[in-house]
Write an enzyme that holds these catalytic residues in place. Sequence first.
Site, PDB file in Angstrom:
ATOM      1  N   HIS A  66      -1.235  -5.400  -5.686  1.00 30.11           N
ATOM      2  CA  HIS A  66      -2.148  -5.016  -6.770  1.00 30.11           C
ATOM      3  C   HIS A  66      -3.457  -4.516  -6.156  1.00 30.11           C
ATOM      4  CE1 HIS A  66      -3.875  -4.978 -10.732  1.00 30.11           C
ATOM      5  NE2 HIS A  66      -4.946  -5.596 -10.252  1.00 30.11           N
ATOM      6  N   ASN A  87       4.590  -8.494  -5.107  1.00 35.22           N
ATOM      7  CA  ASN A  87       3.944  -7.332  -5.729  1.00 35.22           C
ATOM      8  C   ASN A  87       2.641  -7.065  -5.006  1.00 35.22           C
ATOM      9  OD1 ASN A  87       3.456  -5.280  -7.709  1.00 35.22           O
ATOM     10  ND2 ASN A  87       1.974  -6.642  -8.678  1.00 35.22           N
ATOM     11  N   ASN A 143       3.298   2.921  -0.730  1.00 30.18           N
ATOM     12  CA  ASN A 143       3.497   1.571  -0.173  1.00 30.18           C
ATOM     13  C   ASN A 143       4.927   1.399   0.343  1.00 30.18           C
ATOM     14  OD1 ASN A 143       1.110  -0.372  -0.390  1.00 30.18           O
ATOM     15  ND2 ASN A 143       1.052   0.696  -2.364  1.00 30.18           N
TER      16      ASN A 143
HETATM   17  C1  GRF Z   1      -0.758   0.978  -5.700  1.00 28.58           C
HETATM   18  O1  GRF Z   1      -2.150   1.109  -5.841  1.00 28.58           O
HETATM   19  C2  GRF Z   1      -0.324  -0.433  -5.982  1.00 28.58           C
HETATM   20  O2  GRF Z   1      -1.267  -1.382  -5.608  1.00 28.58           O
HETATM   21  C3  GRF Z   1      -0.155  -0.435  -7.470  1.00 28.58           C
HETATM   22  O3  GRF Z   1       0.374   0.829  -7.780  1.00 28.58           O
HETATM   23  C4  GRF Z   1       0.005   1.759  -6.767  1.00 28.58           C
HETATM   24  C5  GRF Z   1       1.282   2.340  -6.238  1.00 28.58           C
HETATM   25  O4  GRF Z   1       1.055   3.342  -5.287  1.00 28.58           O
HETATM   26  N1  GRF Z   1       0.682  -1.531  -7.898  1.00 28.58           N
HETATM   27  P1  GRF Z   1       2.266   3.900  -4.429  1.00 28.58           P
HETATM   28  O5  GRF Z   1       3.343   4.333  -5.416  1.00 28.58           O
HETATM   29  O6  GRF Z   1       2.751   2.786  -3.543  1.00 28.58           O
HETATM   30  O7  GRF Z   1       1.706   5.052  -3.662  1.00 28.58           O
END
Ligand code: GRF
Length: 220
Positions: free
Chosen positions: A117, A115, A21
């Site tokens: 989720h 955040n 992300n």
């Molecule tokens: C994602 O699925 C996010 O929604 C959750 O943790 C995961 C993180 O993935 N909070 P990344 O580290 O961004 O690949």
Amino acid sequence: MTLGQTQWTNVGVLASGRGSNFEALLRHEREGYFAKVRIVCLIVDKSDAGALHIAERYGVTFHIVRRKDFSSKEEFEQSIVSILESHEVEWVALAGYMRLVGRTLLERFPQRILNIHPALLPAFPGLHAQRQALEYGVKVSGCTVHFVDEGMDTGPIIVQRCVPVLPGDTEDTLAARILNQEHEAYSEALKAVTERPWCLEGRIVRFLDETANGKGTNLP
Ligand code: GRF
């Protein structure tokens, strides 16, 4: 500041793991998707977080702040606050940050911490959201970008996107389908709260340029 110069909105990212992300936010920033957002630093609480390699690749300053190096959660978060302040950060994006945010961070950045989720909140908060969705038997799941408050995935919702849950899905296939949507939803939410007028009515995030049929007036 000289006339006509963009007033940047500095964003700091907190992560604990892979960082996909974080990378999506950076990619959108580099592609010119945001009018104001500038991602200025990454803070991780784990020295082996994959997000560190992404920061290196994109030339983003990073910091490792480990909870075990501090005697209290307050001191740990105060150290994070000091780093964010040194980068003149206004908004904080949690991107796979695996800790409950405490009062020290919340009070310094009220309604300025986001955040993401991997479920349609308020369904399936907390860990293993995709597994919870599969075990519950829902036919649709998705992701939620929300403001962070003192609860676990309980803050006001900014953006949600849904995906189908398919008959043969495993935790991994569902997570991958949701993750694709996360990578779009996070930037959409960050762009919206930094570029559009909004207010909070109770826990409703109201975009003031929204018309009765739900279309924003200043976005294509
Ligand atoms: C994602 O699925 C996010 O929604 C959750 O943790 C995961 C993180 O993935 N909070 P990344 O580290 O961004 O690949």
